[in-house]
Design an enzyme around this catalytic site. Structure first.
Site, PDB file in Angstrom:
ATOM      1  N   CYS A  80      25.723  15.188  26.311  1.00 40.07           N
ATOM      2  CA  CYS A  80      25.419  13.777  25.543  1.00 40.07           C
ATOM      3  C   CYS A  80      24.960  14.012  24.337  1.00 40.07           C
ATOM      4  O   CYS A  80      25.116  13.004  23.515  1.00 40.07           O
ATOM      5  CB  CYS A  80      24.468  12.866  26.352  1.00 40.07           C
ATOM      6  SG  CYS A  80      24.997  12.730  27.871  1.00 40.07           S
ATOM      7  N   HIS A 123      20.802   7.450  21.802  1.00 31.53           N
ATOM      8  CA  HIS A 123      21.707   7.745  22.737  1.00 31.53           C
ATOM      9  C   HIS A 123      21.701   6.457  23.959  1.00 31.53           C
ATOM     10  O   HIS A 123      20.624   6.212  24.319  1.00 31.53           O
ATOM     11  CB  HIS A 123      21.430   9.248  23.443  1.00 31.53           C
ATOM     12  CG  HIS A 123      22.504   9.423  24.650  1.00 31.53           C
ATOM     13  ND1 HIS A 123      23.617   9.148  24.837  1.00 31.53           N
ATOM     14  CD2 HIS A 123      21.998   9.844  26.021  1.00 31.53           C
ATOM     15  CE1 HIS A 123      24.002   9.358  25.807  1.00 31.53           C
ATOM     16  NE2 HIS A 123      23.210   9.981  26.817  1.00 31.53           N
ATOM     17  N   ASN A 159      26.780   5.023  29.910  1.00 25.15           N
ATOM     18  CA  ASN A 159      26.464   6.275  29.209  1.00 25.15           C
ATOM     19  C   ASN A 159      27.823   6.829  29.036  1.00 25.15           C
ATOM     20  O   ASN A 159      28.331   7.438  29.983  1.00 25.15           O
ATOM     21  CB  ASN A 159      25.444   7.142  30.002  1.00 25.15           C
ATOM     22  CG  ASN A 159      25.195   8.439  29.470  1.00 25.15           C
ATOM     23  OD1 ASN A 159      25.731   8.638  28.499  1.00 25.15           O
ATOM     24  ND2 ASN A 159      24.142   9.119  29.934  1.00 25.15           N
TER      25      ASN A 159
HETATM   26  N1  COA Z   1      21.509   0.940  43.544  1.00 22.28           N
HETATM   27  C1  COA Z   1      20.527   0.759  44.713  1.00 22.28           C
HETATM   28  N2  COA Z   1      19.610   1.626  45.225  1.00 22.28           N
HETATM   29  C2  COA Z   1      19.678   2.873  44.300  1.00 22.28           C
HETATM   30  C3  COA Z   1      20.842   3.277  43.366  1.00 22.28           C
HETATM   31  C4  COA Z   1      21.582   2.180  43.106  1.00 22.28           C
HETATM   32  N3  COA Z   1      22.574   2.404  42.198  1.00 22.28           N
HETATM   33  N4  COA Z   1      20.427   4.460  42.745  1.00 22.28           N
HETATM   34  C5  COA Z   1      19.271   5.003  43.519  1.00 22.28           C
HETATM   35  N5  COA Z   1      18.808   3.981  44.413  1.00 22.28           N
HETATM   36  C6  COA Z   1      17.546   3.987  45.156  1.00 22.28           C
HETATM   37  C7  COA Z   1      17.392   5.621  45.537  1.00 22.28           C
HETATM   38  O1  COA Z   1      18.312   5.645  46.801  1.00 22.28           O
HETATM   39  C8  COA Z   1      16.075   5.459  45.976  1.00 22.28           C
HETATM   40  O2  COA Z   1      15.949   4.831  47.241  1.00 22.28           O
HETATM   41  P1  COA Z   1      14.813   5.317  48.394  1.00 22.28           P
HETATM   42  O3  COA Z   1      13.521   5.283  47.658  1.00 22.28           O
HETATM   43  O4  COA Z   1      15.260   4.623  49.691  1.00 22.28           O
HETATM   44  O5  COA Z   1      15.122   6.744  48.671  1.00 22.28           O
HETATM   45  C9  COA Z   1      15.326   4.557  45.067  1.00 22.28           C
HETATM   46  O6  COA Z   1      16.465   3.861  44.632  1.00 22.28           O
HETATM   47  C10 COA Z   1      14.781   4.955  44.127  1.00 22.28           C
HETATM   48  O7  COA Z   1      15.395   6.159  43.595  1.00 22.28           O
HETATM   49  P2  COA Z   1      14.824   6.987  42.169  1.00 22.28           P
HETATM   50  O8  COA Z   1      15.979   8.035  41.984  1.00 22.28           O
HETATM   51  O9  COA Z   1      13.354   7.226  42.288  1.00 22.28           O
HETATM   52  O10 COA Z   1      15.038   5.797  41.139  1.00 22.28           O
HETATM   53  P3  COA Z   1      14.599   5.655  39.729  1.00 22.28           P
HETATM   54  O11 COA Z   1      13.549   4.555  39.494  1.00 22.28           O
HETATM   55  O12 COA Z   1      14.075   7.019  39.381  1.00 22.28           O
HETATM   56  O13 COA Z   1      15.918   5.260  38.921  1.00 22.28           O
HETATM   57  C11 COA Z   1      17.630   6.059  37.683  1.00 22.28           C
HETATM   58  C12 COA Z   1      16.917   5.972  39.044  1.00 22.28           C
HETATM   59  C13 COA Z   1      18.758   7.139  37.773  1.00 22.28           C
HETATM   60  C14 COA Z   1      17.962   4.771  37.096  1.00 22.28           C
HETATM   61  C15 COA Z   1      16.526   6.729  36.615  1.00 22.28           C
HETATM   62  O14 COA Z   1      15.994   7.750  37.274  1.00 22.28           O
HETATM   63  C16 COA Z   1      17.009   7.142  35.296  1.00 22.28           C
HETATM   64  O15 COA Z   1      17.402   6.171  34.626  1.00 22.28           O
HETATM   65  N6  COA Z   1      17.025   8.476  35.134  1.00 22.28           N
HETATM   66  C17 COA Z   1      17.548   8.830  33.684  1.00 22.28           C
HETATM   67  C18 COA Z   1      19.190   8.980  33.998  1.00 22.28           C
HETATM   68  C19 COA Z   1      20.084   9.126  32.816  1.00 22.28           C
HETATM   69  O16 COA Z   1      20.090   8.382  32.133  1.00 22.28           O
HETATM   70  N7  COA Z   1      20.657  10.143  32.620  1.00 22.28           N
HETATM   71  C20 COA Z   1      21.263  10.608  31.564  1.00 22.28           C
HETATM   72  C21 COA Z   1      20.493  11.282  30.398  1.00 22.28           C
HETATM   73  S1  COA Z   1      21.752  12.106  29.314  1.00 22.28           S
END
Ligand code: COA
Length: 328
Positions: free
Chosen positions: A114, A255, A285
């Site tokens: 990215c 980004h 993204n």
């Molecule tokens: N819809 C519904 N539930 C979802 C889901 C979706 N699309 N994706 C994950 N979940 C669930 C998980 O399964 C988890 O459930 P559980 O508690 O029953 O196991 C719960 O949501 C929390 O998961 P978690 O991964 O801890 O959520 P989060 O609050 O960290 O949000 C992201 C997940 C991916 C949105 C967040 O971590 C994020 O934005 N990370 C950065 C990712 C990114 O932008 N990367 C690129 C950088 S270049």
């Protein structure tokens, strides 16, 4: 020697097909409410099955060349930032050069995920120092949909396809923007946080199945923390080494990974939210293409005006991160 690195024109391409959050509900157990509240993403583009990374690169490059009033024969280098090339060999840059009819120009890919656009600006700035006559097409093109695990709800909702290109030279008369500074950094010891395979890691034979590791895997929470900290810190570093403060920045173009990451970076930098440009809601993204797509969108919407100082920042797999100061 002319030390300028001028952006003559930008060009963009995004696939026609729009995938909404509701469309994704048919594929995985998710909801529009979950995706919107956690990421700010509402739509992303998905390339056609017949489309390739270089097709998108070509479309963006053609628009950039047209806007720069240049012919492809004026171009000396084609450099493509991508982590989703259609083949490992030949490069997307070579395929693009062939499709554009670019003749004998230098062409190669690089992968900074990215951070591709800002890493690319850094490469091009160096090239222009060594070869001030160069006219470079820097293209970022990403086929993220091809590397999504469409049964993994934690990643497949986040990414989209797209491409953006720009022409860079040392001597433009009326440039769209001048690159004032660019800083790139990374931490390879954290590479495990975002991965996808498909390289030469495993011994494979004809007919072997592809494994889950072919598709993008990410430790979202960890990535989130690093993204916020690294982008905010490198922006501060870029400002301070240029004797500037955040008040000297007219527009921040971060980004476009996730609205919550963008807001957290903005908070850390103490920049007014109205100075932060976002279009993550519409495109998700798009990896390396994200910052130049956002720049083009901001210009089109009048959110960046001539004379303004723009700070860009990016973060991605590697890990990689970067910041650039531009004057439009
Ligand atoms: N819809 C519904 N539930 C979802 C889901 C979706 N699309 N994706 C994950 N979940 C669930 C998980 O399964 C988890 O459930 P559980 O508690 O029953 O196991 C719960 O949501 C929390 O998961 P978690 O991964 O801890 O959520 P989060 O609050 O960290 O949000 C992201 C997940 C991916 C949105 C967040 O971590 C994020 O934005 N990370 C950065 C990712 C990114 O932008 N990367 C690129 C950088 S270049």
């Amino acid at each position: 020697m002319n030390h300028r690195c001028c952006l003559t024109a930008l060009g963009v391409y995004t696939p026609e097909h729009i995938l909404s959050n509701n469309d994704l509900c048919a594929l995985v157990d998710t909801s529009d409410e979950w995706i919107t509240s956690r990421t700010g993403i509402r739509f992303r583009r998905k390339m056609a099955d017949t489309e390739t990374t270089s097709d998108m690169a070509v479309a963006a490059a053609r628009q950039a060349l047209e806007r720069a009033s240049l012919q492809v024969s004026d171009i000396t280098h084609i450099i493509v930032g991508t982590c989703t090339p259609e083949k490992l060999c030949p490069s997307v840059a070579s395929l693009t050069a062939g499709k554009l009819g670019a003749g004998h120009c230098m062409a190669f890919d690089f992968n900074a995920a990215c951070s591709g656009y800002l890493y690319g600006l850094s490469i091009c700035r160096g090239l222009l120092l060594a070869e001030p006559q160069a006219r470079i097409l820097l293209i970022c093109a990403e086929a993220m949909s091809r590397r999504m695990n469409w049964s993994d709800r934690s990643t497949c909702v986040l990414f989209g396809d797209g491409a953006a290109a720009c022409v860079l030279s040392a001597d433009a008369n009326a440039p769209l923007a001048v690159l004032r500074d660019v800083l790139c950094a990374g931490d390879g010891s954290l590479g495990r946080l975002i991965t996808f395979g498909g390289g030469t890691e495993h011994v494979r034979n004809v007919g072997d199945p592809i494994g889950e590791d072919y598709f993008l895997q990410m430790q979202g929470r960890e990535v989130f923390k690093h993204a916020v900290r690294r982008m905010a810190d490198i922006c501060q570093e870029a400002l301070s080494r240029n004797g500037l403060s955040i008040d000297d920045v007219d527009v921040l173009v971060p980004h476009q990974a996730n609205m919550r990451i963008i807001e957290a970076v903005g908070d850390r930098l103490h920049i007014a939210p109205e100075k932060v440009f976002t279009n993550v809601a519409d495109y998700g993204n798009t990896s390396a293409a994200s910052v130049p797509l956002a720049l083009d969108d901001a210009l089109g919407k009048g959110a960046i005006l001539p004379g303004q100082r723009v700070l860009c920042t990016s973060f991605g797999a590697g890990l990689t991160w970067s910041a650039a100061l531009m004057e439009f």
